[in-house]
Structures are given as C-alpha cells and as structure tokens.
Design a protein around this motif. Sequence first.
Motif, PDB file in Angstrom:
ATOM      1  N   ASP A   1      47.161  39.742  54.345  1.00 29.22           N
ATOM      2  CA  ASP A   1      46.504  39.167  55.520  1.00 29.22           C
ATOM      3  C   ASP A   1      45.163  39.849  55.794  1.00 29.22           C
ATOM      4  O   ASP A   1      44.140  39.190  56.014  1.00 29.22           O
ATOM      5  CB  ASP A   1      47.433  39.300  56.731  1.00 29.22           C
ATOM      6  N   ILE A   2      45.148  41.175  55.759  1.00 26.38           N
ATOM      7  CA  ILE A   2      43.897  41.899  55.990  1.00 26.38           C
ATOM      8  C   ILE A   2      42.904  41.620  54.869  1.00 26.38           C
ATOM      9  O   ILE A   2      41.687  41.485  55.103  1.00 26.38           O
ATOM     10  CB  ILE A   2      44.176  43.407  56.126  1.00 26.38           C
ATOM     11  N   ASP A   3      43.385  41.499  53.641  1.00 23.74           N
ATOM     12  CA  ASP A   3      42.496  41.204  52.512  1.00 23.74           C
ATOM     13  C   ASP A   3      41.833  39.842  52.687  1.00 23.74           C
ATOM     14  O   ASP A   3      40.625  39.690  52.409  1.00 23.74           O
ATOM     15  CB  ASP A   3      43.297  41.246  51.216  1.00 23.74           C
ATOM     16  N   ALA A   4      42.606  38.845  53.150  1.00 19.67           N
ATOM     17  CA  ALA A   4      42.017  37.516  53.371  1.00 19.67           C
ATOM     18  C   ALA A   4      40.958  37.553  54.472  1.00 19.67           C
ATOM     19  O   ALA A   4      39.892  36.913  54.352  1.00 19.67           O
ATOM     20  CB  ALA A   4      43.123  36.516  53.720  1.00 19.67           C
ATOM     21  N   ARG A   5      41.183  38.310  55.530  1.00 15.59           N
ATOM     22  CA  ARG A   5      40.199  38.417  56.608  1.00 15.59           C
ATOM     23  C   ARG A   5      38.960  39.180  56.137  1.00 15.59           C
ATOM     24  O   ARG A   5      37.838  38.864  56.541  1.00 15.59           O
ATOM     25  CB  ARG A   5      40.819  39.106  57.817  1.00 15.59           C
ATOM     26  N   ALA A   6      39.169  40.193  55.273  1.00 16.30           N
ATOM     27  CA  ALA A   6      38.024  40.934  54.740  1.00 16.30           C
ATOM     28  C   ALA A   6      37.154  40.041  53.870  1.00 16.30           C
ATOM     29  O   ALA A   6      35.914  40.169  53.876  1.00 16.30           O
ATOM     30  CB  ALA A   6      38.519  42.142  53.948  1.00 16.30           C
ATOM     31  N   HIS A   7      37.733  39.130  53.130  1.00 12.41           N
ATOM     32  CA  HIS A   7      36.956  38.200  52.301  1.00 12.41           C
ATOM     33  C   HIS A   7      36.130  37.247  53.156  1.00 12.41           C
ATOM     34  O   HIS A   7      35.060  36.794  52.729  1.00 12.41           O
ATOM     35  CB  HIS A   7      37.883  37.410  51.379  1.00 12.41           C
ATOM     36  N   LEU A   8      36.619  36.919  54.351  1.00 16.10           N
ATOM     37  CA  LEU A   8      35.837  36.056  55.235  1.00 16.10           C
ATOM     38  C   LEU A   8      34.606  36.774  55.778  1.00 16.10           C
ATOM     39  O   LEU A   8      33.557  36.165  55.979  1.00 16.10           O
ATOM     40  CB  LEU A   8      36.717  35.579  56.403  1.00 16.10           C
ATOM     41  N   VAL A   9      34.743  38.073  56.017  1.00 18.05           N
ATOM     42  CA  VAL A   9      33.609  38.849  56.527  1.00 18.05           C
ATOM     43  C   VAL A   9      32.662  39.237  55.396  1.00 18.05           C
ATOM     44  O   VAL A   9      31.434  39.153  55.529  1.00 18.05           O
ATOM     45  CB  VAL A   9      34.125  40.102  57.267  1.00 18.05           C
ATOM     46  N   ILE A  10      33.237  39.675  54.264  1.00 14.92           N
ATOM     47  CA  ILE A  10      32.436  40.095  53.108  1.00 14.92           C
ATOM     48  C   ILE A  10      32.887  39.250  51.917  1.00 14.92           C
ATOM     49  O   ILE A  10      33.902  39.560  51.270  1.00 14.92           O
ATOM     50  CB  ILE A  10      32.628  41.599  52.814  1.00 14.92           C
ATOM     51  N   PRO A  11      32.189  38.152  51.598  1.00 16.31           N
ATOM     52  CA  PRO A  11      32.619  37.283  50.498  1.00 16.31           C
ATOM     53  C   PRO A  11      32.707  38.004  49.151  1.00 16.31           C
ATOM     54  O   PRO A  11      33.497  37.617  48.292  1.00 16.31           O
ATOM     55  CB  PRO A  11      31.548  36.189  50.476  1.00 16.31           C
TER      56      PRO A  11
ATOM     57  N   PRO B   1      36.135  42.928  46.766  1.00 20.75           N
ATOM     58  CA  PRO B   1      36.839  42.924  45.470  1.00 20.75           C
ATOM     59  C   PRO B   1      38.215  42.281  45.562  1.00 20.75           C
ATOM     60  O   PRO B   1      38.835  42.222  46.628  1.00 20.75           O
ATOM     61  CB  PRO B   1      36.931  44.413  45.113  1.00 20.75           C
ATOM     62  N   THR B   2      38.671  41.808  44.416  1.00 19.87           N
ATOM     63  CA  THR B   2      39.993  41.183  44.331  1.00 19.87           C
ATOM     64  C   THR B   2      41.088  42.231  44.479  1.00 19.87           C
ATOM     65  O   THR B   2      40.978  43.335  43.953  1.00 19.87           O
ATOM     66  CB  THR B   2      40.149  40.459  42.987  1.00 19.87           C
ATOM     67  N   LEU B   3      42.114  41.863  45.198  1.00 12.04           N
ATOM     68  CA  LEU B   3      43.211  42.789  45.453  1.00 12.04           C
ATOM     69  C   LEU B   3      44.023  43.017  44.187  1.00 12.04           C
ATOM     70  O   LEU B   3      44.432  42.076  43.511  1.00 12.04           O
ATOM     71  CB  LEU B   3      44.125  42.231  46.549  1.00 12.04           C
ATOM     72  N   LYS B   4      44.246  44.285  43.862  1.00 16.86           N
ATOM     73  CA  LYS B   4      45.078  44.665  42.731  1.00 16.86           C
ATOM     74  C   LYS B   4      46.420  45.192  43.249  1.00 16.86           C
ATOM     75  O   LYS B   4      46.494  45.717  44.360  1.00 16.86           O
ATOM     76  CB  LYS B   4      44.381  45.730  41.886  1.00 16.86           C
ATOM     77  N   PRO B   5      47.475  45.067  42.453  1.00 19.98           N
ATOM     78  CA  PRO B   5      48.824  45.371  42.967  1.00 19.98           C
ATOM     79  C   PRO B   5      48.994  46.771  43.533  1.00 19.98           C
ATOM     80  O   PRO B   5      49.629  46.943  44.570  1.00 19.98           O
ATOM     81  CB  PRO B   5      49.721  45.157  41.735  1.00 19.98           C
ATOM     82  N   HIS B   6      48.425  47.783  42.880  1.00 15.30           N
ATOM     83  CA  HIS B   6      48.691  49.164  43.294  1.00 15.30           C
ATOM     84  C   HIS B   6      47.427  49.888  43.741  1.00 15.30           C
ATOM     85  O   HIS B   6      47.329  51.111  43.634  1.00 15.30           O
ATOM     86  CB  HIS B   6      49.357  49.933  42.152  1.00 15.30           C
ATOM     87  N   SER B   7      46.462  49.146  44.236  1.00 12.84           N
ATOM     88  CA  SER B   7      45.222  49.778  44.695  1.00 12.84           C
ATOM     89  C   SER B   7      45.462  50.535  45.991  1.00 12.84           C
ATOM     90  O   SER B   7      46.222  50.090  46.863  1.00 12.84           O
ATOM     91  CB  SER B   7      44.138  48.719  44.909  1.00 12.84           C
ATOM     92  N   ARG B   8      44.810  51.684  46.109  1.00  8.38           N
ATOM     93  CA  ARG B   8      44.832  52.408  47.376  1.00  8.38           C
ATOM     94  C   ARG B   8      44.030  51.646  48.400  1.00  8.38           C
ATOM     95  O   ARG B   8      42.972  51.067  48.103  1.00  8.38           O
ATOM     96  CB  ARG B   8      44.245  53.807  47.188  1.00  8.38           C
ATOM     97  N   MET B   9      44.505  51.634  49.626  1.00  9.43           N
ATOM     98  CA  MET B   9      43.819  50.899  50.676  1.00  9.43           C
ATOM     99  C   MET B   9      42.440  51.513  50.959  1.00  9.43           C
ATOM    100  O   MET B   9      41.495  50.796  51.286  1.00  9.43           O
ATOM    101  CB  MET B   9      44.665  50.876  51.945  1.00  9.43           C
ATOM    102  N   LEU B  10      42.317  52.821  50.835  1.00 12.38           N
ATOM    103  CA  LEU B  10      41.020  53.474  51.050  1.00 12.38           C
ATOM    104  C   LEU B  10      39.988  52.986  50.055  1.00 12.38           C
ATOM    105  O   LEU B  10      38.809  52.828  50.395  1.00 12.38           O
ATOM    106  CB  LEU B  10      41.178  54.993  50.943  1.00 12.38           C
ATOM    107  N   HIS B  11      40.401  52.744  48.833  1.00 14.22           N
ATOM    108  CA  HIS B  11      39.464  52.290  47.804  1.00 14.22           C
ATOM    109  C   HIS B  11      39.228  50.787  47.895  1.00 14.22           C
ATOM    110  O   HIS B  11      38.090  50.323  47.774  1.00 14.22           O
ATOM    111  CB  HIS B  11      40.009  52.654  46.428  1.00 14.22           C
ATOM    112  N   HIS B  12      40.295  50.026  48.111  1.00 12.04           N
ATOM    113  CA  HIS B  12      40.149  48.573  48.108  1.00 12.04           C
ATOM    114  C   HIS B  12      39.332  48.072  49.305  1.00 12.04           C
ATOM    115  O   HIS B  12      38.501  47.167  49.164  1.00 12.04           O
ATOM    116  CB  HIS B  12      41.532  47.918  48.113  1.00 12.04           C
TER     117      HIS B  12
END
Length: 256
Positions: free
Chosen positions: A152-162, A165-176
Amino acid sequence: MLRPSSRALTWISETCYVVLVLITVCFFAISCVALLSQAVRNAPNRSWTNNWDAVSIGATYVIVLFLSIAFCVKRRISVRRRLQRISKTYNGISRNDVPKSVHEYISREYVRSCLVAYESQPRDAVHEGWGRPGTKYSGMRFRRTLLDTIADIDARAHLVIPSHPTLKPHSRMLHHFRFISPLLPKDESGISLLHIYDSAIQLARISDREPTEEEFEIGIGAAQEIRRILNECRLEMLEESRTQLNVSPEAQALKP
C-alpha cells in the motif's frame, strides 16, 4: 493434520455400507448352498426328488430374504417420511401459536442463553501474535497486517514519485523508500518514521517470535503516518497542477 472432507467421508461411509451388504449376501448364499447340499447328501435317494428337507431349508431362506428386504424398505420409507415432515423454512414462534406463559418462558430462556453466550466469549485471552478479543485489534494477526502495509505504501509512493524503484521481495524499507525519506519528519536524534517502520517490518519478517501488541502499535502507527504524509503530498501536487491549468495564457506570458 489433514482431515478428509465431508464428501470424502460420505463416499467412504457408502462404500463401507455396500461392502458390508455384499459380504452379508455372500455368506447368506454360501450358507444356503451348504445346507441344501447337506440335505441332498443326507437324503435316502441322494436327490432333490421328494426331498422335503431341502424344500424347508429353501423356503426358510426365501422367507428370511423377503423379510430382510421388507424391513429395509420400511426403514427407508419411514425415514423419508420423517424428513419430509420437517419444515424447510424457519418460522418463529408468535404469541398466537402458544399460550402467553409459554411464550414468555421461551423468550426469557432465549434471552438468558444469549447473555450466557455473550458473557462466555473470551476477553482476557492472549494468543501470541494476534489481537486480543474485545479490542480494536481483535482477529488481526500482527505479522501479516504489518507486511500488508508495504504494498500500500509502495503504491502511494509511486503516485508521488513516478520514478520510484520497483518493490523487491526482501528489500529493506530504508533502502526501498529512500526517495520519500526527505518528506518524512525526524526527531531530535535524527530518527524518522521510516526508521521505525523499517524496524517493525524487519521484526515481522525475520524474527522467530511474533510481534507484541506494543510493537505492532508502533509499527502500524508509523505506517499510517507515512500514508498520511504521502496522501498530503499527492493532494498538494494535484492542487498545484489544477492551479497551473487555471492560469491564463496572458498571465503566463507576463511571468519572467
């Protein structure tokens, strides 16, 4: 432990019943043939002619067979008739169906049963990793709920910043979510909501134990705050775009 379905149980029950009937019929036929052959061997002429023992044995088995069939048919008919008498629709009991005292007694017992069922519900039970009954987290699994906020947060982040980066399964939230980090406030020690959210997600992902209610509240609170900030940024972007569209060409030409 896997349990068979109701259809499988019905099939097993019917199969066992058919096998039992076949075994009974086989033993019935074997005993009949054995007794008839014994009657023939014991007869003076060793023949079926004028052999009344064989006739009596055969007649007895025929009577037993017909009585068994009649008993089974009668049983099936009686069961079907009883089932047909059961109403397929639920009809409540009104005051006109029974005497007033009986209706009051039924109503009182119904209310008492409802109160007993309500008071018997668990309230102080604590199951590790799940919300306590009677609270706003009732029936909620903390680990799964925290992990569901990532998409959900990733989808909202894409709306603000097109270009997010694409979400990866085990990415750290700080990096993603590093591109939305400047949008999030920090406390005096430099800890932002993203740090808190990253810690909660890591706990839900790799910890051997289930998150506690306090840890879940901290993590879900950070997630809700991040969503709120992203929603506000999105609304500001839409408002700015609407304002730019409403500016007349003459006003745009006067701008330096």
